[in-house]
Design a protein around this motif. Sequence first.
Motif, PDB file in Angstrom:
ATOM      1  N   ARG A 380       0.825  -1.210   0.000  1.00 15.78           N
ATOM      2  CA  ARG A 380       0.000   0.000   0.000  1.00 15.78           C
ATOM      3  C   ARG A 380       0.859   1.260   0.000  1.00 15.78           C
ATOM      4  NH1 ARG A 380      -5.251  -0.803   0.266  1.00 15.78           N
ATOM      5  NH2 ARG A 380      -6.072  -2.787   1.089  1.00 15.78           N
ATOM      6  N   ALA A 381       1.970   1.220   0.718  1.00 15.93           N
ATOM      7  CA  ALA A 381       2.872   2.379   0.753  1.00 15.93           C
ATOM      8  C   ALA A 381       3.474   2.618  -0.634  1.00 15.93           C
ATOM      9  CB  ALA A 381       3.967   2.156   1.789  1.00 15.93           C
ATOM     10  N   LYS A 382       3.864   1.553  -1.327  1.00 19.50           N
ATOM     11  CA  LYS A 382       4.469   1.719  -2.653  1.00 19.50           C
ATOM     12  C   LYS A 382       3.426   2.112  -3.695  1.00 19.50           C
ATOM     13  CE  LYS A 382       8.367   1.048  -0.998  1.00 19.50           C
ATOM     14  NZ  LYS A 382       9.248   2.256  -0.819  1.00 19.50           N
ATOM     15  N   ILE A 383       2.218   1.617  -3.559  1.00 16.94           N
ATOM     16  CA  ILE A 383       1.144   2.019  -4.469  1.00 16.94           C
ATOM     17  C   ILE A 383       0.907   3.522  -4.370  1.00 16.94           C
ATOM     18  CG2 ILE A 383      -1.367   1.881  -4.805  1.00 16.94           C
ATOM     19  CD1 ILE A 383      -1.105  -1.145  -4.117  1.00 16.94           C
ATOM     20  N   ASP A 384       0.952   4.053  -3.153  1.00 17.44           N
ATOM     21  CA  ASP A 384       0.785   5.503  -2.968  1.00 17.44           C
ATOM     22  C   ASP A 384       2.005   6.266  -3.475  1.00 17.44           C
ATOM     23  OD1 ASP A 384      -1.696   5.112  -1.839  1.00 17.44           O
ATOM     24  OD2 ASP A 384      -0.973   5.208   0.232  1.00 17.44           O
ATOM     25  N   GLU A 385       3.201   5.797  -3.110  1.00 15.12           N
ATOM     26  CA  GLU A 385       4.426   6.514  -3.463  1.00 15.12           C
ATOM     27  C   GLU A 385       4.638   6.574  -4.963  1.00 15.12           C
ATOM     28  OE1 GLU A 385       9.296   6.114  -2.853  1.00 15.12           O
ATOM     29  OE2 GLU A 385       7.930   4.808  -1.717  1.00 15.12           O
ATOM     30  N   PHE A 386       4.317   5.490  -5.675  1.00 15.36           N
ATOM     31  CA  PHE A 386       4.578   5.420  -7.108  1.00 15.36           C
ATOM     32  C   PHE A 386       3.318   5.643  -7.940  1.00 15.36           C
ATOM     33  CE2 PHE A 386       8.314   3.577  -5.291  1.00 15.36           C
ATOM     34  CZ  PHE A 386       9.334   3.890  -6.177  1.00 15.36           C
ATOM     35  N   ASP A 387       2.261   6.052  -7.296  1.00 12.69           N
ATOM     36  CA  ASP A 387       1.020   6.402  -7.994  1.00 12.69           C
ATOM     37  C   ASP A 387       0.568   5.268  -8.919  1.00 12.69           C
ATOM     38  OD1 ASP A 387      -1.149   8.026  -8.678  1.00 12.69           O
ATOM     39  OD2 ASP A 387      -0.097   8.888 -10.396  1.00 12.69           O
ATOM     40  N   ILE A 388       0.538   4.055  -8.378  1.00 11.07           N
ATOM     41  CA  ILE A 388       0.104   2.887  -9.144  1.00 11.07           C
ATOM     42  C   ILE A 388      -1.419   2.829  -9.104  1.00 11.07           C
ATOM     43  CG2 ILE A 388       0.219   0.380  -9.350  1.00 11.07           C
ATOM     44  CD1 ILE A 388       2.951   0.572  -7.825  1.00 11.07           C
ATOM     45  N   ARG A 389      -2.046   2.953 -10.264  1.00 10.39           N
ATOM     46  CA  ARG A 389      -3.513   2.946 -10.333  1.00 10.39           C
ATOM     47  C   ARG A 389      -3.997   1.497 -10.368  1.00 10.39           C
ATOM     48  NH1 ARG A 389      -4.557   8.229 -12.293  1.00 10.39           N
ATOM     49  NH2 ARG A 389      -2.800   9.473 -11.510  1.00 10.39           N
ATOM     50  N   THR A 390      -4.496   1.028  -9.232  1.00  7.59           N
ATOM     51  CA  THR A 390      -4.921  -0.359  -9.099  1.00  7.59           C
ATOM     52  C   THR A 390      -6.066  -0.439  -8.106  1.00  7.59           C
ATOM     53  OG1 THR A 390      -4.222  -2.564  -8.375  1.00  7.59           O
ATOM     54  CG2 THR A 390      -3.133  -0.696  -7.340  1.00  7.59           C
ATOM     55  N   GLN A 391      -6.800  -1.549  -8.139  1.00  6.16           N
ATOM     56  CA  GLN A 391      -7.879  -1.753  -7.181  1.00  6.16           C
ATOM     57  C   GLN A 391      -7.344  -2.076  -5.795  1.00  6.16           C
ATOM     58  OE1 GLN A 391     -10.167  -4.818  -9.150  1.00  6.16           O
ATOM     59  NE2 GLN A 391     -11.473  -3.313 -10.176  1.00  6.16           N
ATOM     60  N   GLY A 392      -6.068  -2.405  -5.711  1.00 12.47           N
ATOM     61  CA  GLY A 392      -5.482  -2.679  -4.411  1.00 12.47           C
ATOM     62  C   GLY A 392      -4.351  -3.679  -4.510  1.00 12.47           C
ATOM     63  N   PRO A 393      -3.661  -3.949  -3.389  1.00 18.93           N
ATOM     64  CA  PRO A 393      -2.517  -4.857  -3.394  1.00 18.93           C
ATOM     65  C   PRO A 393      -2.854  -6.260  -3.874  1.00 18.93           C
ATOM     66  CG  PRO A 393      -2.599  -3.606  -1.344  1.00 18.93           C
ATOM     67  CD  PRO A 393      -3.881  -3.335  -2.066  1.00 18.93           C
ATOM     68  N   ALA A 394      -4.110  -6.686  -3.719  1.00 15.75           N
ATOM     69  CA  ALA A 394      -4.491  -8.051  -4.083  1.00 15.75           C
ATOM     70  C   ALA A 394      -4.893  -8.188  -5.547  1.00 15.75           C
ATOM     71  CB  ALA A 394      -5.644  -8.529  -3.195  1.00 15.75           C
ATOM     72  N   ALA A 395      -4.921  -7.091  -6.296  1.00 16.37           N
ATOM     73  CA  ALA A 395      -5.290  -7.158  -7.710  1.00 16.37           C
ATOM     74  C   ALA A 395      -4.193  -7.867  -8.497  1.00 16.37           C
ATOM     75  CB  ALA A 395      -5.505  -5.756  -8.266  1.00 16.37           C
ATOM     76  N   PRO A 396      -4.553  -8.720  -9.460  1.00 14.92           N
ATOM     77  CA  PRO A 396      -3.511  -9.372 -10.273  1.00 14.92           C
ATOM     78  C   PRO A 396      -2.809  -8.363 -11.167  1.00 14.92           C
ATOM     79  CG  PRO A 396      -5.702  -9.871 -11.132  1.00 14.92           C
ATOM     80  CD  PRO A 396      -5.909  -9.140  -9.843  1.00 14.92           C
ATOM     81  N   ALA A 397      -1.543  -8.610 -11.472  1.00 13.51           N
ATOM     82  CA  ALA A 397      -0.774  -7.679 -12.301  1.00 13.51           C
ATOM     83  C   ALA A 397      -1.397  -7.511 -13.679  1.00 13.51           C
ATOM     84  CB  ALA A 397       0.667  -8.158 -12.424  1.00 13.51           C
ATOM     85  N   GLY A 402      -0.570  -0.912 -19.054  1.00 16.36           N
ATOM     86  CA  GLY A 402       0.858  -1.040 -19.284  1.00 16.36           C
ATOM     87  C   GLY A 402       1.679  -0.088 -18.439  1.00 16.36           C
ATOM     88  N   GLY A 403       1.225   1.153 -18.355  1.00 19.01           N
ATOM     89  CA  GLY A 403       1.952   2.143 -17.571  1.00 19.01           C
ATOM     90  C   GLY A 403       2.023   1.788 -16.104  1.00 19.01           C
ATOM     91  N   ASN A 404       0.930   1.260 -15.560  1.00 19.04           N
ATOM     92  CA  ASN A 404       0.911   0.897 -14.146  1.00 19.04           C
ATOM     93  C   ASN A 404       1.675  -0.391 -13.889  1.00 19.04           C
ATOM     94  OD1 ASN A 404      -0.711   2.965 -12.659  1.00 19.04           O
ATOM     95  ND2 ASN A 404      -2.168   2.482 -14.257  1.00 19.04           N
ATOM     96  N   GLN A 405       1.687  -1.310 -14.843  1.00 16.34           N
ATOM     97  CA  GLN A 405       2.558  -2.474 -14.707  1.00 16.34           C
ATOM     98  C   GLN A 405       4.020  -2.041 -14.620  1.00 16.34           C
ATOM     99  OE1 GLN A 405       1.732  -5.077 -18.000  1.00 16.34           O
ATOM    100  NE2 GLN A 405      -0.141  -5.887 -17.099  1.00 16.34           N
ATOM    101  N   GLN A 406       4.386  -1.074 -15.468  1.00 22.19           N
ATOM    102  CA  GLN A 406       5.775  -0.603 -15.446  1.00 22.19           C
ATOM    103  C   GLN A 406       6.089   0.084 -14.126  1.00 22.19           C
ATOM    104  OE1 GLN A 406       7.866  -1.609 -17.430  1.00 22.19           O
ATOM    105  NE2 GLN A 406       9.440  -0.146 -18.012  1.00 22.19           N
ATOM    106  N   LYS A 407       5.117   0.787 -13.567  1.00 24.62           N
ATOM    107  CA  LYS A 407       5.336   1.432 -12.267  1.00 24.62           C
ATOM    108  C   LYS A 407       5.573   0.397 -11.171  1.00 24.62           C
ATOM    109  CE  LYS A 407       2.726   5.722 -13.004  1.00 24.62           C
ATOM    110  NZ  LYS A 407       1.529   6.487 -12.575  1.00 24.62           N
ATOM    111  N   VAL A 408       4.922  -0.753 -11.267  1.00 18.80           N
ATOM    112  CA  VAL A 408       5.166  -1.818 -10.297  1.00 18.80           C
ATOM    113  C   VAL A 408       6.621  -2.281 -10.378  1.00 18.80           C
ATOM    114  CG1 VAL A 408       4.609  -4.196  -9.656  1.00 18.80           C
ATOM    115  CG2 VAL A 408       2.769  -2.609 -10.231  1.00 18.80           C
ATOM    116  N   VAL A 409       7.108  -2.473 -11.610  1.00 22.44           N
ATOM    117  CA  VAL A 409       8.504  -2.896 -11.795  1.00 22.44           C
ATOM    118  C   VAL A 409       9.456  -1.833 -11.250  1.00 22.44           C
ATOM    119  CG1 VAL A 409      10.264  -3.526 -13.487  1.00 22.44           C
ATOM    120  CG2 VAL A 409       7.898  -4.285 -13.810  1.00 22.44           C
ATOM    121  N   ILE A 410       9.205  -0.568 -11.610  1.00 18.42           N
ATOM    122  CA  ILE A 410      10.053   0.533 -11.130  1.00 18.42           C
ATOM    123  C   ILE A 410      10.026   0.602  -9.609  1.00 18.42           C
ATOM    124  CG2 ILE A 410      10.317   3.052 -11.102  1.00 18.42           C
ATOM    125  CD1 ILE A 410      11.103   2.044 -13.780  1.00 18.42           C
TER     126      ILE A 410
END
Length: 504
Positions: A380-397, A402-410
Amino acid sequence: MKLELRGVTKRFGTLVANDHIDLELRSGEIHALLGENGAGKSTLMNVLYGMYQADEGEIVLDGVPQHFRGPGDAIAAGIGMVHQHFMLIPVFTVAENLMLGHEDTNAVGALDVAAARRRVREVAERFGFHIDPDARVGDLPVGVQQRVEIIKALTHDAKILIFDEPTAVLTPQETDEFMAIMRQLRDEGTAIVFITHKLREVREVADRITVVRLGKVVGEASPTATNAELASMMVGRAVELTVHKDPPRIGTGGLQVRDLRVVGTDGSVLVDDISFDVRPGEVVAIAGVQGNGQTELSEAIIGLAERVTGSIRLGEVELVGKSVRGVLDEGVGFVPEDRQEDGLVGSFTVAENLILDRSSDPAFRTAGTIRRATLEQFARAKIDEFDIRTQGPAAPATSLSGGNQQKVVIARELSRELKLLLASQPTRGVDVGSIEFIHKRIVATRDAGIPVIVVSSELDEVVALADRIAVMYRGGIVGIVPADTPRDVLGLMMAGENPTEAAA
């Protein structure tokens, strides 16, 4: 000739790739179809070319509805398409490729290769191409292969030509030559659809611009519009296109590559005795047309390449001979060029992907079991810090764009202590808004005193991020030059000229 797409809709399961799109093409104009990767541009043109069948809507040519069952019907109607990945047989000659699907025979019943040669020469002479009809396509440079594709379309009397991301594999000089070809075709009355996401090229060559976002047409724009105006239409909000960075504060040590050589399984030399340094506090960008050894260089650094000689030292540690796990443990962060193949496990959750290379870390594991509460809090901290647009930590990749997948990698690679960041094609297939964010994080990493390597085939990205630029050609480094080196010089270097000759 006038062609209209009326209410074209194309679905793939629950994904609506094209949503009731209207588009009009006119003879003697270049119509740019502008949008982010995944916006639906190529899908729409594949419908027009007969490769896909529309679920709704119609194609109308000169007032007559068309029913294309395949590309052959579209070609017969005067529509040609040059795909981003060329549809050529490398072991065939230019003339033989021209005949594919149109195998005419001569008086004795044999394939009429002589007629195909004549057609190649006629079109090549008309456009000033220098192409040998008997040349094997696999031996031709990429820019010449693209011209072979154009010749194929024109010999079938194409009145409408579709170019799908045509400059993705070209040097800047080849790009300029290609745009001159488009203008000549337009002036002769051909209707051209130019699919791209590159704002500079659109403004330079387009007569009209249609912007597509998330499968819908969001409006038309004038070629006189600014890059910022076009980008905001593509993304739906204002975007900062300029990378702001202070002069580098260079440290000592970092990465030293010496006499590095990578050999393929067939014995071919993929990386040819290259040497360079990357110092703490700087970005060294590796530029070049895709396929000139950049991928293999990245694999050698991260430990994926098998037949490697030479030295790769990070500080006092030799990386050659270490496993991928060993290289990561030495503090190397790696953003692979294909996030879906090498950067993520699609069926894993966002949280699980954020610790793929840290799953054995005691911070996340107790007695062989993942500490789920700790992992969720971290995610949750990384989702906020990197502005990952997702339904939450439990959402599948796979549920992410594409942009948000790349943010997860970054986010994963920048969330541990690093001694080197290696980012390969960091913004490929990423929307403009995510590009802005990723570039800022790369600059922040450099400003934190970490050496950074950016491998990119996008020259605009190279120039924006680099403090120094190493240009690769056929596995070697042609030269290492300052970031303010003119684009035309970089383009000549990407074609194999050394910096001194290129500048001259």
